[in-house]
Write a protein that holds these residues in place. Structure first.
Motif, short mmCIF file in Angstrom:
data_model
loop_
_atom_site.label_atom_id
_atom_site.label_comp_id
_atom_site.label_asym_id
_atom_site.label_seq_id
_atom_site.Cartn_x
_atom_site.Cartn_y
_atom_site.Cartn_z
N PRO A 37 -28.35 56.13 -15.21
CA PRO A 37 -29.46 57.09 -15.13
C PRO A 37 -30.81 56.40 -14.95
CG PRO A 37 -27.99 57.62 -16.94
CD PRO A 37 -27.55 56.29 -16.44
N VAL A 38 -31.73 57.13 -14.35
CA VAL A 38 -33.04 56.56 -14.03
C VAL A 38 -33.76 56.08 -15.28
CG1 VAL A 38 -35.34 57.14 -13.15
CG2 VAL A 38 -33.30 57.90 -11.92
N TRP A 39 -33.75 56.88 -16.35
CA TRP A 39 -34.47 56.48 -17.56
C TRP A 39 -33.94 55.17 -18.13
CZ3 TRP A 39 -32.00 55.65 -22.14
CH2 TRP A 39 -30.72 56.20 -22.30
N ALA A 69 -32.12 49.77 -5.32
CA ALA A 69 -31.74 51.17 -5.13
C ALA A 69 -31.30 51.43 -3.69
CB ALA A 69 -32.91 52.08 -5.50
N LEU A 70 -31.95 50.77 -2.75
CA LEU A 70 -31.56 50.90 -1.35
C LEU A 70 -30.17 50.34 -1.09
CD1 LEU A 70 -34.88 50.02 0.49
CD2 LEU A 70 -33.48 52.04 0.94
N HIS A 74 -28.86 54.37 -4.59
CA HIS A 74 -29.18 55.12 -5.80
C HIS A 74 -30.38 56.00 -5.48
CE1 HIS A 74 -29.68 56.34 -9.84
NE2 HIS A 74 -29.13 55.30 -10.43
N GLN A 75 -30.10 57.19 -4.98
CA GLN A 75 -31.15 58.05 -4.45
C GLN A 75 -32.08 58.57 -5.55
OE1 GLN A 75 -29.61 61.03 -1.71
NE2 GLN A 75 -28.05 59.60 -0.96
N ASP A 76 -31.54 58.88 -6.71
CA ASP A 76 -32.39 59.38 -7.81
C ASP A 76 -33.38 58.32 -8.25
OD1 ASP A 76 -31.12 61.81 -7.78
OD2 ASP A 76 -29.73 61.31 -9.40
N TYR A 77 -32.93 57.08 -8.34
CA TYR A 77 -33.83 56.01 -8.77
C TYR A 77 -34.88 55.73 -7.69
CZ TYR A 77 -35.21 51.71 -11.20
OH TYR A 77 -35.90 50.73 -11.87
N ALA A 78 -34.47 55.74 -6.44
CA ALA A 78 -35.42 55.54 -5.35
C ALA A 78 -36.48 56.64 -5.35
CB ALA A 78 -34.68 55.52 -4.01
#
Length: 273
Positions: A37-39, A69-70, A74-78
């Motif tokens: 997860p991003v957090w 992320a690229l 990881h689209q949410d993190y990007a």
């Protein structure tokens, strides 16, 4: 150097602090790869030391995290990094080999190489909002140690036959360079890749203001005439105006990439022969 195994890292650095940075860097790389997860990723990035620079440790930069992320899509993190840090998340980090700050749009070329269309769309939207789009889109990957040094994102998209990436870049103002490479890519592609190469050529032609001088057309006119069709071949040679279908589709292309990609097959540019 997140791609190194921990056993290999031991042989690269003599300093315990530097070795610890390399271990945590690899841990962060693995965490992004596992799509945590991003957090959780942001807590790791800000509260731990991952990178070694100028003889001392420092936290990972948002631009470095965006590269991870690229690579792992990881689209949410990007999305988080681009929303929070805007264009600063697209600043190229230092080269790991020469420790110089890279120039150019490294994140764009990485997105093209890995065919990360969704994240590329996020990045060009940020560039547009910050009014730095065209200069950034046409910059070349700078450091000679990088895989795509000296290439723009458009050139790389043509070389790798990435039509979706190419269309996104062109719609947002990138220069339609690389027509000669697109033609050569078309004739050298196998059957599986030829459709993507053809679409790259079509998109370049849509945004090309006028045809450049191309030696290959003059050297092998019969070959290219059969591939491109009489109307397109004549226009590229400067002997006739652009075909009517091309002119009509150019007007449609200004509305956005969805307008072109949603066309039925018989109205796609490759069908005008």
């Amino acid at each position: 150097m997140p791609w190194l195994l921990s056993s290999q890292v031991e042989h690269l650095s003599s300093s315990p602090s530097q070795r610890q940075c390399e271990r945590t860097s690899f841990s962060f790389y693995c965490a992004v790869r596992e799509q945590l997860p991003v957090w959780q990723l942001e807590d790791m990035r800000r509260m731990e030391v991952f990178s070694w620079e100028d003889g001392r440790p420092r936290a990972f930069l948002p631009s470095e995290a965006l590269l991870y992320a690229l690579v792992h899509d990881h689209q949410d993190y990007a999305r988080y990094l681009l929303n929070k840090y805007s264009v600063s998340a697209l600043m190229p980090p230092r080269c790991s080999f020469c420790c110089r700050r890279s120039s150019g749009a490294q994140h764009l070329t990485v997105a093209v190489r890995y065919n990360r269309v969704s994240i590329l769309s996020m990045m060009v939207a940020v560039l547009k909002d910050c009014h730095v789009g065209e200069d950034f889109l046409d910059s070349r990957d700078g450091c000679s140690h990088e895989a795509d040094a000296g290439k723009t994102a458009v050139q790389l998209a043509v070389e790798l036959s990435r039509p979706d990436c190419l269309l996104l870049l062109l719609v947002h103002g990138a220069l339609p360079t690389g027509l000669d490479a697109a033609l050569q890519r078309l004739v050298s592609s196998d059957n599986l890749d030829r459709r993507c190469a053809q679409r790259c050529l079509d998109f370049l032609l849509l945004y090309l203001p006028k045809p450049p001088a191309l030696c290959c057309l003059q050297e092998e006119p019969h070959r290219w005439q059969s591939l491109l069709g009489n109307e397109m071949f004549s226009w590229l040679c400067g002997l006739a105006p652009p075909p009517l279908l091309l002119q009509a589709l150019r007007c449609l292309a200004r509305s956005g990439p969805d307008q072109i990609t949603a066309l039925p097959d018989f109205l796609q540019l490759h069908s005008w022969q």
